[in-house]
Scaffold this active site. Structure first.
Site, PDB file in Angstrom:
ATOM      1  N   HIS A   1      -7.016   7.128  -2.976  1.00 37.40           N
ATOM      2  CA  HIS A   1      -7.456   6.201  -2.507  1.00 37.40           C
ATOM      3  C   HIS A   1      -6.784   5.469  -1.335  1.00 37.40           C
ATOM      4  O   HIS A   1      -7.689   4.840  -0.417  1.00 37.40           O
ATOM      5  CB  HIS A   1      -8.496   5.068  -3.486  1.00 37.40           C
ATOM      6  CG  HIS A   1      -7.279   3.928  -3.772  1.00 37.40           C
ATOM      7  ND1 HIS A   1      -6.404   4.385  -4.549  1.00 37.40           N
ATOM      8  CD2 HIS A   1      -7.520   2.287  -3.211  1.00 37.40           C
ATOM      9  CE1 HIS A   1      -6.074   3.346  -4.760  1.00 37.40           C
ATOM     10  NE2 HIS A   1      -6.279   1.955  -3.691  1.00 37.40           N
TER      11      HIS A   1
ATOM     12  N   HIS B   1       0.985  -1.135   0.157  1.00 42.00           N
ATOM     13  CA  HIS B   1       0.059   0.139  -0.114  1.00 42.00           C
ATOM     14  C   HIS B   1       0.953   0.801  -0.240  1.00 42.00           C
ATOM     15  O   HIS B   1       0.744   2.259   1.260  1.00 42.00           O
ATOM     16  CB  HIS B   1      -1.620  -0.215   1.204  1.00 42.00           C
ATOM     17  CG  HIS B   1      -2.151  -1.277   0.946  1.00 42.00           C
ATOM     18  ND1 HIS B   1      -2.024  -2.145   1.541  1.00 42.00           N
ATOM     19  CD2 HIS B   1      -3.293  -0.891   0.034  1.00 42.00           C
ATOM     20  CE1 HIS B   1      -3.528  -2.746   1.414  1.00 42.00           C
ATOM     21  NE2 HIS B   1      -4.152  -2.298   0.695  1.00 42.00           N
TER      22      HIS B   1
ATOM     23  N   GLN C   1      -4.120 -16.655  -3.589  1.00 39.79           N
ATOM     24  CA  GLN C   1      -4.174 -15.827  -4.434  1.00 39.79           C
ATOM     25  C   GLN C   1      -5.621 -16.448  -4.737  1.00 39.79           C
ATOM     26  O   GLN C   1      -6.226 -15.398  -5.293  1.00 39.79           O
ATOM     27  CB  GLN C   1      -3.291 -15.342  -5.390  1.00 39.79           C
ATOM     28  CG  GLN C   1      -1.773 -14.391  -4.939  1.00 39.79           C
ATOM     29  CD  GLN C   1      -3.256 -13.162  -5.310  1.00 39.79           C
ATOM     30  OE1 GLN C   1      -3.181 -12.487  -6.211  1.00 39.79           O
ATOM     31  NE2 GLN C   1      -2.364 -12.628  -4.207  1.00 39.79           N
TER      32      GLN C   1
ATOM     33  N   ALA D   1       2.935   4.843  -3.115  1.00 42.20           N
ATOM     34  CA  ALA D   1       1.918   5.736  -4.026  1.00 42.20           C
ATOM     35  C   ALA D   1       2.027   4.565  -5.339  1.00 42.20           C
ATOM     36  O   ALA D   1       1.776   4.836  -6.099  1.00 42.20           O
ATOM     37  CB  ALA D   1       3.141   7.003  -4.146  1.00 42.20           C
ATOM     38  N   VAL D   2       3.002   3.279  -5.388  1.00 42.59           N
ATOM     39  CA  VAL D   2       2.890   2.929  -6.472  1.00 42.59           C
ATOM     40  C   VAL D   2       1.936   2.060  -6.741  1.00 42.59           C
ATOM     41  O   VAL D   2       1.260   2.131  -8.140  1.00 42.59           O
ATOM     42  CB  VAL D   2       4.577   1.998  -6.988  1.00 42.59           C
ATOM     43  CG1 VAL D   2       4.313   1.316  -8.598  1.00 42.59           C
ATOM     44  CG2 VAL D   2       5.644   2.231  -6.423  1.00 42.59           C
ATOM     45  N   HIS D   3       1.133   1.871  -5.716  1.00 44.88           N
ATOM     46  CA  HIS D   3      -0.040   0.948  -5.925  1.00 44.88           C
ATOM     47  C   HIS D   3      -0.934   2.252  -6.336  1.00 44.88           C
ATOM     48  O   HIS D   3      -1.572   2.110  -7.263  1.00 44.88           O
ATOM     49  CB  HIS D   3      -0.537   0.330  -4.483  1.00 44.88           C
ATOM     50  CG  HIS D   3      -1.797   0.146  -4.446  1.00 44.88           C
ATOM     51  ND1 HIS D   3      -2.451  -0.604  -5.468  1.00 44.88           N
ATOM     52  CD2 HIS D   3      -3.275   0.499  -3.746  1.00 44.88           C
ATOM     53  CE1 HIS D   3      -3.696  -1.489  -4.596  1.00 44.88           C
ATOM     54  NE2 HIS D   3      -4.194  -0.157  -4.154  1.00 44.88           N
TER      55      HIS D   3
HETATM   56 ZN   LIG Z   1      -6.002   0.067  -2.873  1.00 39.62          ZN
END
Ligand SMILES: [Zn+2]
Ligand SMILES: *[C@@H]1O[C@H](CO)[C@@H](O)[C@H](O)[C@H]1NC(C)=O
Ligand SMILES: *[C@@H]1O[C@H](CO)[C@@H](O)[C@H](O)[C@H]1NC(C)=O
Ligand SMILES: *[C@@H]1O[C@H](CO)[C@@H](O)[C@H](O)[C@H]1NC(C)=O
Length: 465
Positions: A228, A188, A389, A190-192
């Site tokens: 977000h 979580h 996953q 800035a790349v996300h």
């Molecule tokens: Zn998110």
């Protein structure tokens, strides 16, 4: 993923994973309910020792706890933000080369920077491609993918002129956003956020949306995507609740993280004065709509949104000239963008999976260390990337994207579903036969199919038409 571990998902997956691991054992519904209640009722068994133990830990844990447990006297997010800003400010100083536009002093690295700049620009020409490699873009922009990508999209949509935005304020605002994501979080960060913004852009370009969205919708969609997960602490809501974090109290145990992301975004909007030239009512209504979009990323409310979506699609009553319906579609688009990792080409999907698992397991390690109940999905002793996953794909991602592709039946949707199914297969093969030769063969197969579907999506995604 605002908070990735929803209770129902946790229950579901725990049950499912236990079945996988132990074969015969399965929970009946009473057991399931008991498990659910027990998890809701987790108690902090020992909070003593937090103070000393956290010192020797991983640096990211150290920072997390300092902020997590800094209880501001004014009981509001304001002074917590100041603590954060101090840390952000250090990061700012460390990366000020970007802000001040000063080239590196070493002439060789200046040439290198130039080259990187050129490559980053080239990548932006294909920002609408579904196989856009945000990790590469982040390296090429020296860790500024979020600022750079969002600025580019604002610019190419003409939002700067339309809303008469001050370029300096906009840039400052975007830098503040980027700095308020915690780079210590494996997932979580800035790349996300940049990745979600890029995916959101792809969805905004889908014909149904592109033909109907207003510039205000576009502005909000991009803003919501970029903010977000703002200031995400790298742990989930149950963790904040069981450690008596002040944010849990502030938001009454409900959409704690999402509320915090929203309020932080509003704080930065006001601080940057980006929209200060707009009438107050417009500003307030933008802030409200921003909140409603960000709150929709709360995965624990997934089923509410999904059944509303499904019922609209069954009744075929979505009318995108209706502002309320457009807003709903933006919510769904943002939800898709937030959890679209498994719908990306395998190489990207795999990297995201490793990062999110690292963050989960890290939370589990903290919980174990402090004698808190270990969140089932965060327990590295009983989970594997593949199992997490596969469960996430089957129970959360697939149902959402199946509805989305009913709504927007395009090449992009087909491509995403195609990757999803191949990636799931990939995890299954990796799990069932860790044999290297087998997985290499199927890897090649996967890559070639993925390449096909990418090239099919190219013409459609490449231009902002
Ligand atoms: Zn998110
Ligand atoms: C900034 O850089 C200094 C020296 O390179 C380093 O010691 C410090 O930890 C960095 N601070 C942050 C917040 O990254
Ligand atoms: C984005 O990066 C490119 C290449 O590094 C650079 O030329 C451009 O000025 C950057 N844009 C913003 C808004 O930072
Ligand atoms: C939040 O949950 C915790 C733990 O279940 C509980 O002790 C606390 O009273 C709750 N707070 C609110 C405002 O509901």
């Amino acid at each position: 993923m605002g908070i990735v571990l929803i209770w129902s998902l946790v229950v579901f997956l725990t049950r499912w994973i236990s079945q996988k691991r132990r074969g015969a054992i399965s929970y009946d519904s009473e057991d399931q309910t008991a498990l659910y209640i027990r998890m809701l009722d987790v108690r902090v068994r020992s909070q003593l020792g937090f103070e000393q133990e956290r010192r020797g830990s991983h640096p990211y844990l150290y920072v997390d706890f300092r902020i997590l447990h800094s209880r501001p006297e004014s009981a509001g997010p304001v002074s917590a933000r100041n603590v954060r800003r101090l840390l952000s400010f250090q990061r700012y100083l460390n990366s000020s080369q970007f802000l001040r536009g000063i080239p590196a002093s070493d002439p060789l690295s200046y040439i290198l920077d130039d080259d990187y700049t050129g490559q980053a620009k080239l990548m932006l020409e294909k920002v609408g491609n579904w196989n856009f490699d945000i990790f590469l873009f982040d390296r090429l922009t020296n860790g500024n993918s979020l600022v750079n990508l969002t600025f580019h999209l604002f610019n190419s949509y003409g939002l700067i002129e339309l809303f008469q935005l001050d370029m300096v304020k906009l840039r400052r605002f975007l830098v503040m956003i980027q700095e308020d994501y915690r780079s210590q979080n494996p997932y979580h960060n800035a790349v996300h956020a940049a990745d979600v913004t890029q995916a959101m852009y792809c969805y905004l370009q889908e014909p149904k949306l592109a033909q109907t969205l207003t510039s205000c919708d576009l502005l909000l969609g991009l803003l919501a995507a970029a903010t977000h997960d703002l200031d995400h602490p790298g742990v989930n809501q149950p963790f904040l609740i069981k450690t008596d974090h002040y944010l849990a109290a502030l938001y009454k145990n409900s959409s704690v993280l999402e509320n915090h992301h929203w309020k932080s975004a509003v704080g930065l909007l006001r601080e940057s004065a980006l929209l200060s030239h707009l009438p107050t009512e417009d500003r307030l209504s933008l802030e409200e709509r921003l909140g409603s979009l960000i709150l929709a990323t709360d995965i624990s409310r997934q089923n509410d949104y999904l059944s509303e979506f499904r019922s609209h699609l069954d009744k075929e009553d979505l009318c995108l000239t209706n502002g309320g319906h457009r807003h709903f579609i933006l919510q769904m688009a943002l939800k898709c963008a937030d959890i679209c990792n498994p719908c990306r080409p395998w190489k990207l999907c795999q990297q995201w999976s490793e990062k999110v698992t690292e963050e989960f397991f890290h939370q589990g390690d903290i919980e174990r260390k402090h004698n808190l109940e270990v969140t089932p999905l965060c327990d590295r002793q009983s989970n594997s990337i593949a199992n997490i996953q596969i469960g996430f794909m089957s129970y959360v991602v697939e149902p959402l994207f199946l509805e989305w592709s009913r709504f927007s039946d395009t090449r992009l949707s087909q491509t995403m579903l195609g990757h999803l199914s191949l990636n799931k297969q990939g995890w299954k093969e990796g799990r069932d036969k860790p044999d290297a030769t087998n997985s290499r063969a199927s890897e090649e197969q996967r890559t070639s199919v993925a390449k096909d579907s990418n090239s099919r999506v190219l013409p459609q995604g490449s231009k902002g038409s």
